[in-house]
Design a protein around this motif. Structure first.
Motif, PDB file in Angstrom:
ATOM      1  N   LYS A 286      29.269  36.851 108.611  1.00 53.04           N
ATOM      2  CA  LYS A 286      30.262  36.305 109.539  1.00 53.04           C
ATOM      3  C   LYS A 286      31.656  36.230 108.916  1.00 53.04           C
ATOM      4  O   LYS A 286      32.635  36.684 109.503  1.00 53.04           O
ATOM      5  CB  LYS A 286      29.820  34.898 110.013  1.00 53.04           C
ATOM      6  CG  LYS A 286      28.407  34.863 110.583  1.00 53.04           C
ATOM      7  CD  LYS A 286      28.005  33.471 110.999  1.00 53.04           C
ATOM      8  CE  LYS A 286      27.921  32.473 109.854  1.00 53.04           C
ATOM      9  NZ  LYS A 286      26.816  32.701 108.895  1.00 53.04           N
ATOM     10  N   SER A 287      31.698  35.633 107.732  1.00 53.22           N
ATOM     11  CA  SER A 287      33.008  35.518 107.070  1.00 53.22           C
ATOM     12  C   SER A 287      33.592  36.888 106.740  1.00 53.22           C
ATOM     13  O   SER A 287      34.790  37.119 106.894  1.00 53.22           O
ATOM     14  CB  SER A 287      32.897  34.691 105.795  1.00 53.22           C
ATOM     15  OG  SER A 287      32.534  33.367 106.096  1.00 53.22           O
ATOM     16  N   THR A 288      32.712  37.781 106.317  1.00 57.31           N
ATOM     17  CA  THR A 288      33.171  39.141 106.015  1.00 57.31           C
ATOM     18  C   THR A 288      33.760  39.789 107.264  1.00 57.31           C
ATOM     19  O   THR A 288      34.809  40.428 107.206  1.00 57.31           O
ATOM     20  CB  THR A 288      31.997  39.980 105.471  1.00 57.31           C
ATOM     21  OG1 THR A 288      31.440  39.297 104.352  1.00 57.31           O
ATOM     22  CG2 THR A 288      32.450  41.357 105.047  1.00 57.31           C
TER      23      THR A 288
ATOM     24  N   PHE B 290      40.868  29.500 106.946  1.00 56.85           N
ATOM     25  CA  PHE B 290      39.872  29.790 105.931  1.00 56.85           C
ATOM     26  C   PHE B 290      38.634  28.924 106.042  1.00 56.85           C
ATOM     27  O   PHE B 290      38.672  27.803 106.513  1.00 56.85           O
ATOM     28  CB  PHE B 290      40.485  29.634 104.549  1.00 56.85           C
ATOM     29  CG  PHE B 290      41.524  30.669 104.282  1.00 56.85           C
ATOM     30  CD1 PHE B 290      41.204  31.824 103.614  1.00 56.85           C
ATOM     31  CD2 PHE B 290      42.801  30.506 104.765  1.00 56.85           C
ATOM     32  CE1 PHE B 290      42.157  32.795 103.380  1.00 56.85           C
ATOM     33  CE2 PHE B 290      43.760  31.472 104.540  1.00 56.85           C
ATOM     34  CZ  PHE B 290      43.436  32.614 103.854  1.00 56.85           C
ATOM     35  N   GLN B 291      37.544  29.477 105.555  1.00 60.68           N
ATOM     36  CA  GLN B 291      36.287  28.744 105.502  1.00 60.68           C
ATOM     37  C   GLN B 291      36.421  27.555 104.555  1.00 60.68           C
ATOM     38  O   GLN B 291      36.094  26.441 104.882  1.00 60.68           O
ATOM     39  CB  GLN B 291      35.182  29.681 105.009  1.00 60.68           C
ATOM     40  CG  GLN B 291      33.860  28.994 104.785  1.00 60.68           C
ATOM     41  CD  GLN B 291      32.755  30.001 104.522  1.00 60.68           C
ATOM     42  OE1 GLN B 291      33.006  31.191 104.334  1.00 60.68           O
ATOM     43  NE2 GLN B 291      31.539  29.521 104.518  1.00 60.68           N
ATOM     44  N   GLU B 292      36.971  27.832 103.356  1.00 53.67           N
ATOM     45  CA  GLU B 292      37.268  26.735 102.441  1.00 53.67           C
ATOM     46  C   GLU B 292      38.465  25.998 103.042  1.00 53.67           C
ATOM     47  O   GLU B 292      39.260  26.578 103.756  1.00 53.67           O
ATOM     48  CB  GLU B 292      37.645  27.278 101.059  1.00 53.67           C
ATOM     49  CG  GLU B 292      36.760  28.397 100.534  1.00 53.67           C
ATOM     50  CD  GLU B 292      37.090  29.758 101.135  1.00 53.67           C
ATOM     51  OE1 GLU B 292      38.276  30.032 101.389  1.00 53.67           O
ATOM     52  OE2 GLU B 292      36.149  30.533 101.388  1.00 53.67           O
TER      53      GLU B 292
ATOM     54  N   LEU C  11      38.938  31.051 113.308  1.00 55.96           N
ATOM     55  CA  LEU C  11      38.619  29.811 112.595  1.00 55.96           C
ATOM     56  C   LEU C  11      37.251  29.955 111.950  1.00 55.96           C
ATOM     57  O   LEU C  11      36.243  30.120 112.645  1.00 55.96           O
ATOM     58  CB  LEU C  11      38.601  28.622 113.569  1.00 55.96           C
ATOM     59  CG  LEU C  11      39.873  28.369 114.384  1.00 55.96           C
ATOM     60  CD1 LEU C  11      39.629  27.274 115.426  1.00 55.96           C
ATOM     61  CD2 LEU C  11      41.014  27.978 113.471  1.00 55.96           C
ATOM     62  N   ASP C  12      37.223  29.877 110.623  1.00 57.13           N
ATOM     63  CA  ASP C  12      35.949  30.008 109.928  1.00 57.13           C
ATOM     64  C   ASP C  12      35.403  28.616 109.607  1.00 57.13           C
ATOM     65  O   ASP C  12      35.949  27.925 108.755  1.00 57.13           O
ATOM     66  CB  ASP C  12      36.132  30.847 108.655  1.00 57.13           C
ATOM     67  CG  ASP C  12      34.796  31.385 108.131  1.00 57.13           C
ATOM     68  OD1 ASP C  12      33.745  30.846 108.531  1.00 57.13           O
ATOM     69  OD2 ASP C  12      34.822  32.334 107.334  1.00 57.13           O
ATOM     70  N   GLU C  13      34.370  28.238 110.297  1.00 60.55           N
ATOM     71  CA  GLU C  13      33.706  26.939 110.120  1.00 60.55           C
ATOM     72  C   GLU C  13      34.668  25.751 110.200  1.00 60.55           C
ATOM     73  O   GLU C  13      34.780  24.961 109.267  1.00 60.55           O
ATOM     74  CB  GLU C  13      32.935  26.915 108.782  1.00 60.55           C
ATOM     75  CG  GLU C  13      31.947  28.066 108.704  1.00 60.55           C
ATOM     76  CD  GLU C  13      30.886  27.857 107.625  1.00 60.55           C
ATOM     77  OE1 GLU C  13      30.854  26.771 107.032  1.00 60.55           O
ATOM     78  OE2 GLU C  13      30.090  28.779 107.422  1.00 60.55           O
ATOM     79  N   PRO C  14      35.346  25.615 111.329  1.00 60.16           N
ATOM     80  CA  PRO C  14      36.323  24.520 111.447  1.00 60.16           C
ATOM     81  C   PRO C  14      35.661  23.135 111.451  1.00 60.16           C
ATOM     82  O   PRO C  14      36.341  22.145 111.190  1.00 60.16           O
ATOM     83  CB  PRO C  14      37.011  24.798 112.783  1.00 60.16           C
ATOM     84  CG  PRO C  14      36.033  25.603 113.555  1.00 60.16           C
ATOM     85  CD  PRO C  14      35.291  26.426 112.550  1.00 60.16           C
TER      86      PRO C  14
HETATM   87 MG   LIG Z   1      30.807  32.246 105.718  1.00 65.44          MG
END
Ligand SMILES: [Mg+2]
Ligand SMILES: Nc1ncnc2c1ncn2[C@@H]1O[C@H](COP(=O)(O)OP(=O)(O)O)[C@@H](O)[C@H]1O
Lengths: 325, 260
Positions: free
Chosen positions: B43-45, B85-87, B176-179
């Protein structure tokens, strides 16, 4: 700090630099301090450049390369092309800026210790180049460079020739101090404008900076070019004063010192390099009496300062303000 | 209506690993589309490929009819596709407000020299950015703490700041990655409303990666499911919930943790 206080501080600084110092030297008869303080002003300019590369998050240990390059460009133009020194000064800066763009394009991608190591090598490359090229006259260097001549337009003298001043040392000191004031006024403006804000975004997180649309490659190059420009004009000015340049005029040790000046003054403070340079330069001289212990004491004190004040000498005021709140 | 964003059989390999494998889907304007899947599904990729933080091995991403994949990230951001970002990635050494102000970069009219010499454009930019940053802070619910140092914020506010930074770029598509990661129920619900507001009031198309299934089911118009880099399903929340392949992909994981 209020605006009034800030203006008062600047005026006080200018008064000390342009009136207080000449008066004190006159009164004490320590004419050698002119040369020392001229050097401090010029080294502070070169350090300001290093400070700016720190400001975008890069450890720059290569400023000596640009100081050397700027010095040679000025010396060659004066000696071989017969240019007026004052014209060679900006040209030396611009030449260094252009060279730094070519060098920066590949190396500014590197971060942390990798960038630092490559820049460390630059100074040595510059020295070896100066040794090898015919135009720089190898190890013999370029000597007997005439003092800066006058600048006039249509018979109107804008800058008189340096040797028409009764006191050449004083004249050089005033020129170097004026140059330093101009450079740091420019740096202050840069840091407090949106450019500074963008540089801080780069320093804190390059990936996020590019995701908000900042062209990080471009901004890094611009900052590095300004940095190298400052190294170039500082080097050129030095050559005008010493009237000579050799491949060993700026070495790796100088590059390291430029970086230490920034550390010592404080990486978060735009005027840090001035204080850092002053303290380092005078500190070294004051310890001369200690003979073979000079380096040991000097290094120990440096380490102590960096441990006690990791954010530089100017952070002393920060701490006071914090506790006062 | 032609789609706003098209992901055309995009593949990304890392050595022998195919992290994203011929994934294709379209995103319509003003849609909220979620990408879900087990950890390591790609997913993030996929998000990095869309925002061009990674180069594709093959395939392409089309935005408004133009290929945006394999450009530099700032060029893609300039066209309106912006990734958070996810982070929890923010500018830690700036105040909340300065984080949002600097993120207005894409709206700059003045040049760097203009900013140095405080040209008319530069002063207009600075005033406009400050005003807009205040407005965004209020909108996101950070108005009260906008002068705080970002490094002092708690987790929930950091995510909100991340979204505020994204909004400041005036994006057409926000990734939005894992908001909602690391948020408690209330914070999640609040952020869900926020993301809806971003779409409803600001007309931003939202793509999000999320693990919190109840949140995903309630917020999404459509869902794309990835497993081992491949798209195994695509549809409305109701369709996804009933999809055999999805249930199978999640077998082994505990049902309630997925919330299916
Ligand atoms: Mg991820
Ligand atoms: N930069 C990288 N180099 C090598 N492998 C990577 C890299 N980024 C991700 N991967 C691998 O690709 C797969 C998908 O990762 P990711 O997209 O982060 O998954 P998700 O976000 O769905 O949890 C994982 O197996 C991960 O280890």
């Amino acid at each position: 700090m209020g605006t009034g206080l800030r203006i008062a501080g600047v005026l006080l600084f200018l008064a000390i630099v342009f009136l207080g110092v000449p008066w004190a030297i006159q009164a004490s008869g320590r004419w050698d301090f002119y040369y020392t303080l001229t050097s401090v002003a010029l080294l502070a300019i070169a350090s300001a450049g290093v400070w700016l590369t720190f400001y975008i998050g890069r450890i720059n240990i290569g400023q000596g390369a640009y100081a050397l390059t700027g010095g040679y460009v000025s010396a060659i133009l004066v000696m071989q092309a017969g240019w007026n020194f004052w014209l060679t000064l900006p040209v030396a800066g611009i030449f260094c800026a252009l060279v730094s763009v070519l060098i920066g394009l590949p190396i500014l991608r590197l971060r942390g210790v990798y960038f630092a190591m490559v820049t460390l090598v630059l100074t040595e490359v510059a020295r070896l180049t100066a040794l090898a090229l015919p135009i720089t006259n190898g190890a013999k260097g370029i000597t007997s460079i005439p003092l800066p001549g006058e600048v006039s337009i249509l018979g109107l003298t804008l800058i008189p020739a340096i040797d028409t001043f009764g006191d050449v040392k004083l004249a050089f000191y005033l020129v170097a101090a004026a140059l330093m004031v101009i450079v740091f006024a420019g740096m202050y403006r840069l840091v407090n404008s949106r450019i500074g804000h963008l540089c801080r975004s780069l320093q804190q997180n390059e990936e996020l900076a590019s995701s908000i649309g900042v062209n990080i490659t471009y901004l890094r190059i611009v900052a590095y070019a300004i940095s190298s420009f400052l190294g170039g004009i500082a080097g050129a000015m030095f050559v005008a004063i010493s009237q000579s340049i050799y491949p060993s005029s700026f070495t790796v040790v100088d590059s390291v010192n430029f970086m230490l000046n920034c550390f010592l003054g404080g990486l978060a403070y735009v005027f840090g390099p001035i204080l850092g340079t002053l303290v380092l330069y005078f500190g070294w001289d004051l310890l001369f009496e200690t003979g073979r212990f000079q380096l040991l004491i000097y290094s120990s004190v440096l380490i102590l300062i960096i441990v006690l004040l990791p954010n530089g000498l100017l952070s002393v005021f920060e701490r006071k303000r914090a506790t006062a709140r | 209506m032609s789609p706003l964003l098209e992901v055309r059989s995009v593949t990304r390999r890392f050595g022998g690993l195919v992290a994203v494998d011929s994934v294709a889907f379209d995103v319509a304007e003003k849609e909220i589309l979620s990408v879900i899947g087990p950890n390591g599904a790609g997913k993030s990729t996929l998000f990095k490929l869309i925002a061009s933080f990674l180069k594709t091995s093959s395939g392409e991403v089309i935005f408004k009819g133009e290929k945006i994949s394999d450009r530099s990230p700032h060029e893609v951001a300039r066209r309106g596709v912006v990734r958070t970002f996810q982070e929890t990635t923010i500018f830690r050494g700036m105040t909340v407000r300065d984080n949002v102000i600097v993120a207005h970069h894409l709206r700059s009219k003045a040049s760097l020299a203009g900013y140095f010499f405080a040209s008319g454009d530069a002063r207009a930019d600075e005033a406009a950015f400050a005003r807009s940053a205040d407005e965004i802070c209020d909108f996101i619910g950070l108005g009260e703490i906008k002068d705080e140092m970002a490094s002092n914020l708690p987790q929930g506010h950091l995510r909100a700041l991340g979204i505020a930074i994204g909004l400041a770029t005036d994006p057409a598509v926000l990734l939005l990655d894992e908001p909602f990661a690391g948020m408690n129920h209330d914070e999640t619900m609040r952020t869900v409303e926020l993301v809806r507001g971003v779409r409803d009031e600001r007309g931003v198309t939202v793509l999000l990666v999320e693990h919190d299934m109840p949140a995903v089911m309630s917020i999404s118009d459509r869902i794309v499911v990835l497993n081992f880099g491949q798209k195994i399903a695509e549809g409305t929340p109701a369709e996804i919930r009933a999809d055999d392949k999805v249930i199978e992909a999640y077998l082994g994981a505990e049902d309630e943790s997925i919330g299916l």
